[in-house]
Design a protein around this motif. Structure first.
Motif, PDB file in Angstrom:
ATOM      1  N   ALA A 179       0.849  -1.197   0.000  1.00 24.67           N
ATOM      2  CA  ALA A 179       0.000   0.000   0.000  1.00 24.67           C
ATOM      3  C   ALA A 179       0.882   1.243   0.000  1.00 24.67           C
ATOM      4  CB  ALA A 179      -0.921  -0.004   1.215  1.00 24.67           C
ATOM      5  N   SER A 180       0.297   2.347  -0.435  1.00 24.40           N
ATOM      6  CA  SER A 180       1.001   3.636  -0.402  1.00 24.40           C
ATOM      7  C   SER A 180       0.007   4.719  -0.046  1.00 24.40           C
ATOM      8  CB  SER A 180       1.650   3.937  -1.755  1.00 24.40           C
ATOM      9  OG  SER A 180       0.669   3.986  -2.785  1.00 24.40           O
ATOM     10  N   VAL A 181       0.472   5.674   0.761  1.00 26.39           N
ATOM     11  CA  VAL A 181      -0.345   6.833   1.081  1.00 26.39           C
ATOM     12  C   VAL A 181       0.579   8.054   1.106  1.00 26.39           C
ATOM     13  CG1 VAL A 181      -0.171   6.353   3.578  1.00 26.39           C
ATOM     14  CG2 VAL A 181      -1.969   7.886   2.701  1.00 26.39           C
TER      15      VAL A 181
ATOM     16  N   LYS B 156       6.616  -5.438 -11.710  1.00 29.62           N
ATOM     17  CA  LYS B 156       7.737  -6.336 -11.970  1.00 29.62           C
ATOM     18  C   LYS B 156       7.800  -7.486 -10.957  1.00 29.62           C
ATOM     19  CE  LYS B 156      10.873  -3.071 -14.275  1.00 29.62           C
ATOM     20  NZ  LYS B 156      11.574  -3.961 -15.233  1.00 29.62           N
ATOM     21  N   ALA B 157       7.505  -7.197  -9.705  1.00 34.94           N
ATOM     22  CA  ALA B 157       7.607  -8.202  -8.643  1.00 34.94           C
ATOM     23  C   ALA B 157       6.363  -9.068  -8.520  1.00 34.94           C
ATOM     24  CB  ALA B 157       7.891  -7.507  -7.312  1.00 34.94           C
ATOM     25  N   GLY B 158       5.334  -8.772  -9.307  1.00 34.64           N
ATOM     26  CA  GLY B 158       4.097  -9.546  -9.211  1.00 34.64           C
ATOM     27  C   GLY B 158       3.330  -9.273  -7.932  1.00 34.64           C
ATOM     28  N   LEU B 159       3.573  -8.128  -7.318  1.00 36.39           N
ATOM     29  CA  LEU B 159       2.888  -7.753  -6.084  1.00 36.39           C
ATOM     30  C   LEU B 159       1.638  -6.941  -6.409  1.00 36.39           C
ATOM     31  CD1 LEU B 159       6.083  -6.702  -4.114  1.00 36.39           C
ATOM     32  CD2 LEU B 159       4.696  -8.742  -3.674  1.00 36.39           C
ATOM     33  N   THR B 160       0.663  -7.025  -5.538  1.00 36.77           N
ATOM     34  CA  THR B 160      -0.588  -6.301  -5.738  1.00 36.77           C
ATOM     35  C   THR B 160      -0.455  -4.893  -5.169  1.00 36.77           C
ATOM     36  OG1 THR B 160      -1.860  -8.355  -5.573  1.00 36.77           O
ATOM     37  CG2 THR B 160      -3.066  -6.292  -5.258  1.00 36.77           C
ATOM     38  N   ARG B 161      -0.846  -3.917  -5.960  1.00 37.23           N
ATOM     39  CA  ARG B 161      -0.759  -2.519  -5.512  1.00 37.23           C
ATOM     40  C   ARG B 161      -2.065  -2.115  -4.842  1.00 37.23           C
ATOM     41  NH1 ARG B 161      -1.059   2.768  -8.080  1.00 37.23           N
ATOM     42  NH2 ARG B 161      -1.810   1.796  -9.997  1.00 37.23           N
ATOM     43  N   ALA B 162      -1.968  -1.486  -3.671  1.00 35.37           N
ATOM     44  CA  ALA B 162      -3.144  -1.013  -2.939  1.00 35.37           C
ATOM     45  C   ALA B 162      -2.975   0.476  -2.664  1.00 35.37           C
ATOM     46  CB  ALA B 162      -3.314  -1.796  -1.634  1.00 35.37           C
TER      47      ALA B 162
ATOM     48  N   TYR C 211      -7.941  -5.150   5.763  1.00 34.58           N
ATOM     49  CA  TYR C 211      -8.855  -5.695   4.759  1.00 34.58           C
ATOM     50  C   TYR C 211      -8.111  -6.351   3.608  1.00 34.58           C
ATOM     51  CZ  TYR C 211     -12.484  -5.094   1.049  1.00 34.58           C
ATOM     52  OH  TYR C 211     -13.376  -5.262   0.035  1.00 34.58           O
ATOM     53  N   ALA C 212      -6.994  -5.756   3.200  1.00 34.11           N
ATOM     54  CA  ALA C 212      -6.209  -6.253   2.065  1.00 34.11           C
ATOM     55  C   ALA C 212      -4.970  -6.992   2.572  1.00 34.11           C
ATOM     56  CB  ALA C 212      -5.798  -5.083   1.166  1.00 34.11           C
ATOM     57  N   PRO C 213      -4.342  -7.817   1.725  1.00 39.72           N
ATOM     58  CA  PRO C 213      -3.159  -8.580   2.166  1.00 39.72           C
ATOM     59  C   PRO C 213      -1.888  -7.732   2.149  1.00 39.72           C
ATOM     60  CG  PRO C 213      -3.643  -9.114  -0.115  1.00 39.72           C
ATOM     61  CD  PRO C 213      -4.742  -8.182   0.345  1.00 39.72           C
ATOM     62  N   VAL C 214      -1.927  -6.600   2.863  1.00 37.51           N
ATOM     63  CA  VAL C 214      -0.834  -5.620   2.806  1.00 37.51           C
ATOM     64  C   VAL C 214       0.335  -6.076   3.665  1.00 37.51           C
ATOM     65  CG1 VAL C 214      -0.171  -3.251   3.346  1.00 37.51           C
ATOM     66  CG2 VAL C 214      -2.415  -3.718   2.326  1.00 37.51           C
ATOM     67  N   ARG C 215       1.523  -6.132   3.064  1.00 38.57           N
ATOM     68  CA  ARG C 215       2.749  -6.490   3.779  1.00 38.57           C
ATOM     69  C   ARG C 215       3.655  -5.287   4.001  1.00 38.57           C
ATOM     70  NH1 ARG C 215       5.003 -11.372   3.250  1.00 38.57           N
ATOM     71  NH2 ARG C 215       6.509 -10.467   4.719  1.00 38.57           N
TER      72      ARG C 215
ATOM     73  N   CYS D  58      -3.957  -7.316  -9.670  1.00 36.08           N
ATOM     74  CA  CYS D  58      -2.873  -6.377  -9.955  1.00 36.08           C
ATOM     75  C   CYS D  58      -3.000  -5.124  -9.088  1.00 36.08           C
ATOM     76  CB  CYS D  58      -2.891  -6.010 -11.434  1.00 36.08           C
ATOM     77  SG  CYS D  58      -1.560  -4.929 -11.958  1.00 36.08           S
ATOM     78  N   VAL D  59      -4.223  -4.579  -9.031  1.00 37.46           N
ATOM     79  CA  VAL D  59      -4.480  -3.360  -8.265  1.00 37.46           C
ATOM     80  C   VAL D  59      -5.789  -3.524  -7.509  1.00 37.46           C
ATOM     81  CG1 VAL D  59      -4.870  -0.865  -8.361  1.00 37.46           C
ATOM     82  CG2 VAL D  59      -3.284  -1.938  -9.976  1.00 37.46           C
ATOM     83  N   LEU D  60      -5.784  -3.165  -6.232  1.00 37.69           N
ATOM     84  CA  LEU D  60      -7.018  -3.069  -5.467  1.00 37.69           C
ATOM     85  C   LEU D  60      -7.434  -1.611  -5.504  1.00 37.69           C
ATOM     86  CD1 LEU D  60      -6.242  -5.350  -2.380  1.00 37.69           C
ATOM     87  CD2 LEU D  60      -7.406  -5.934  -4.513  1.00 37.69           C
ATOM     88  N   ASN D  61      -8.454  -1.310  -6.333  1.00 40.46           N
ATOM     89  CA  ASN D  61      -8.879   0.068  -6.550  1.00 40.46           C
ATOM     90  C   ASN D  61      -9.994   0.401  -5.569  1.00 40.46           C
ATOM     91  OD1 ASN D  61     -10.739   2.156  -8.177  1.00 40.46           O
ATOM     92  ND2 ASN D  61      -8.624   2.395  -8.801  1.00 40.46           N
ATOM     93  N   PHE D  62      -9.667   1.163  -4.537  1.00 38.53           N
ATOM     94  CA  PHE D  62     -10.632   1.480  -3.489  1.00 38.53           C
ATOM     95  C   PHE D  62     -11.541   2.625  -3.913  1.00 38.53           C
ATOM     96  CE2 PHE D  62      -7.409  -0.806  -1.186  1.00 38.53           C
ATOM     97  CZ  PHE D  62      -8.146  -1.563  -0.288  1.00 38.53           C
ATOM     98  N   THR D  63     -12.827   2.467  -3.600  1.00 40.09           N
ATOM     99  CA  THR D  63     -13.772   3.543  -3.853  1.00 40.09           C
ATOM    100  C   THR D  63     -13.474   4.693  -2.917  1.00 40.09           C
ATOM    101  OG1 THR D  63     -15.385   2.778  -2.224  1.00 40.09           O
ATOM    102  CG2 THR D  63     -15.538   1.834  -4.432  1.00 40.09           C
ATOM    103  N   SER D  64     -14.079   5.847  -3.214  1.00 34.46           N
ATOM    104  CA  SER D  64     -13.839   7.039  -2.397  1.00 34.46           C
ATOM    105  C   SER D  64     -14.442   6.914  -1.013  1.00 34.46           C
ATOM    106  CB  SER D  64     -14.427   8.270  -3.088  1.00 34.46           C
ATOM    107  OG  SER D  64     -15.840   8.134  -3.196  1.00 34.46           O
ATOM    108  N   GLY D  65     -15.375   5.979  -0.842  1.00 29.19           N
ATOM    109  CA  GLY D  65     -15.987   5.817   0.467  1.00 29.19           C
ATOM    110  C   GLY D  65     -17.074   6.810   0.771  1.00 29.19           C
ATOM    111  N   SER D  66     -17.499   7.628  -0.209  1.00 31.34           N
ATOM    112  CA  SER D  66     -18.491   8.668   0.059  1.00 31.34           C
ATOM    113  C   SER D  66     -19.884   8.101   0.263  1.00 31.34           C
ATOM    114  CB  SER D  66     -18.514   9.673  -1.100  1.00 31.34           C
ATOM    115  OG  SER D  66     -18.919   9.046  -2.301  1.00 31.34           O
TER     116      SER D  66
END
Length: 541
Positions: free
Chosen positions: A70-72, A88-94, A111-115, A182-190
């Motif tokens: 994940a990134s913030v 490249k690493a086959g990791l899922t982006r959150a 919620y996500a498999p964040v390492r 590949c990517v967990l695209n989170f909704t805005s949560g509104s």
């Protein structure tokens, strides 16, 4: 590359890695600029080295394909480095929207498999607290400084240290199946709890193909694309296609009309993507017309509906280079689009077309269906459903919601629209936003379009409010244009009455200095509506 599971070609299983396209571009254009952020420039070869280093370092620290990172952070070039390293690493982006709070960040980490969580200085406290609250097994990766052991209660390593640990010399490419996340695209949560559309490797590849097939959006050497919104979301959807095509991406660290205008002029930007709220701010910015924007050849508008009047004004301001599109996180990319040429034709001879979001894009299918799921005829209002190789098939860990949204290969969007005889799609509202007053259906966007035709209106939001007689009544909340303090509610109501059926005109108008927008820059209709219903005995949903 393809691997065979048996002797017969029909048993062939194909693998891929999206990072391949960066490696190839680094061979084609090694010294050309791929990325510019602040005072730093990455060449294609430099971006390739950084992505390989980060990918190999994460793997050496025990992250495996299927794990998420994940990134913030606010906009910055390192987020682009990270995106390609994870490919490249086959990791899922959150990617986490930088405007989310500590509780929401914690929710995503659980919620996500964040390492690992990558974060900037502005989000340091929230990030560390969220990692601590989410439990063990997650690595903190600060972008801006070395970890302070006294301040940390979680494992941490600086981003620069990770890059130094990695191998820059060998392309790091893990084979992936196209159906892998590949990517967990989170909704805005509104509209409720955060959920993540699972965009697969194949979905992202289809998005890249679609952008490359479009004359309006195709990146190529010499294209200078300005990412002026959050690159974690819609603004950054085209980064893979940009790298494939050899274009340069300029990352705007923070949005403001002046930052946008000055950057376009200084860097001779050729292409950009804007949400309608950004367009409103640029058009209202004092002295905007004094900036030289003649380098622009493509201004794409999306993320929310734009009124026909604003679209006309955008064409007048930017020139005949404005296109618009319609898509969702659940579709990975644009599923319908109106090209610059089509908008030009609409301005000249087909004004109705200015209300359209366009026709189905490339290999996407779009239908308008009724409550029974049957396809409706021309100009009948129903729900938009779409399918195609870029369309998501599920939400992460949400089987019931997935079953409701993704049915028999179709994404049920929750958007109401009608289709013209020639295939152009006309959005009218979200299902949940439609106003029902005295048994009549009233679409907020139709009333807003009428309001935008008034020269004193800078921005408008229409909502349904409680009404004892009719159930709901139409109310407009308006931001007047700069320096325009003379317009009255009665004037705007009469103005709308001359353009709409009588029952559709606003019954009241409230003036505010600004309207709320959600974390992706879209107008937050729920936040506007909520105060009017806070004390209502019965809610209309």
């Amino acid at each position: 590359m393809c691997k065979f599971t048996g002797e017969h070609p029909d048993l062939e299983q194909c693998y891929m890695n999206l990072g391949t396209y960066l490696s190839r571009s680094a061979r084609y254009w090694p010294q050309d600029p791929a990325l510019v952020s602040g005072d730093r420039t990455w060449t294609f070869a430099g971006l390739e080295r950084s992505a390989n280093a980060l990918a190999s370092a994460l793997a050496a620290r025990g992250l495996h394909p299927g794990d998420a990172v994940a990134s913030v952070a606010w906009n910055r070039g390192e987020l682009v480095e990270t995106e390609f390293a994870l490919y490249k690493a086959g990791l899922t982006r959150a990617p986490i929207n930088a405007r989310l709070g500590r509780g929401e960040i914690t929710h995503i980490l659980r919620y996500a498999p964040v390492r690992a969580l990558i974060f900037d200085a502005a989000h340091r406290e929230d990030a560390l607290a969220a990692i601590g609250a989410a439990g063990t097994g997650r690595l903190a990766v600060p972008l801006d400084d070395e970890p302070d052991d006294a301040a940390h209660t979680v494992p941490a390593v600086a981003y620069a240290t990770l890059l130094a640990e990695g191998d820059t010399t060998v392309p790091f490419l893990v084979d992936q199946d196209e159906n892998e996340p590949c990517v967990l695209n989170f909704t805005s949560g509104s509209t409720g709890a955060l959920k993540a559309a699972v965009q697969t490797v194949g979905n992202r590849l289809a998005n890249m193909r679609k952008l490359l097939m479009s004359d309006d959006s195709r990146p190529r050497p010499g294209t200078r694309y300005l990412a002026c919104g959050p690159i974690t979301h819609a603004t950054g959807m085209g980064l893979l296609a940009g790298v494939f095509g050899g274009s340069t991406t300029y990352v705007l660290p923070s949005w403001s009309p002046s930052n946008f205008l000055e950057t376009v002029e200084k860097e001779r930007i050729t292409a950009t993507f804007m949400v309608p709220a950004m367009v409103n701010m640029v058009l209202a910015h004092p002295g905007a017309e004094r900036h030289d924007l003649s380098s622009l050849t493509s201004v794409r508008i999306g993320g929310a509906p734009i009124s026909p009047q604003r679209l006309r004004e955008a064409v007048e301001f930017f020139g005949p280079v404005v296109a618009q599109g319609y898509g969702l996180g659940e579709t990975t990319s644009v599923v319908a689009g109106l090209s610059a040429d089509e908008i030009g034709r609409a301005v000249r001879e087909d004004p109705e077309l200015l209300q359209s979001c366009g026709r189905a894009s490339y290999d996407t299918e779009v239908r308008v269906v009724g409550e029974d799921g049957g396809e409706l005829g021309p100009r009948e209002v129903g729900e938009v459903i779409v399918r195609g190789p870029d369309c998501v098939r599920e939400y992460w860990k949400e089987p019931e919601l997935s079953a409701e949204t993704f049915r028999e290969g179709w994404v049920h969007t929750g958007d109401l629209a009608w289709m013209r005889e020639d295939g152009y799609l006309f959005l009218v509202d979200r299902k949940k936003d439609m106003i029902i007053s005295g048994g009549f259906n009233i679409y907020c966007t139709e009333v807003e379009a009428a309001l935008y035709e008034h020269p004193a209106v800078q921005e408008a939001c229409v909502v349904g409010v409680p009404d004892e007689k009719w159930g709901e009544a139409v109310r407009a909340v308006v931001v007047a244009g700069p320096g325009d303090t003379g317009v009255t509610a009665a004037e705007l109501i009469a103005f709308c009455a001359g353009r709409l059926d009588r029952f559709k005109k606003p019954r009241a108008v409230d003036f505010v200095t600004e309207l709320p927008h959600n974390r992706n820059g879209k107008l937050d209709r729920k936040a506007v509506r909520e105060p009017y219903w806070a004390h209502a005995a019965r809610r209309v949903n």
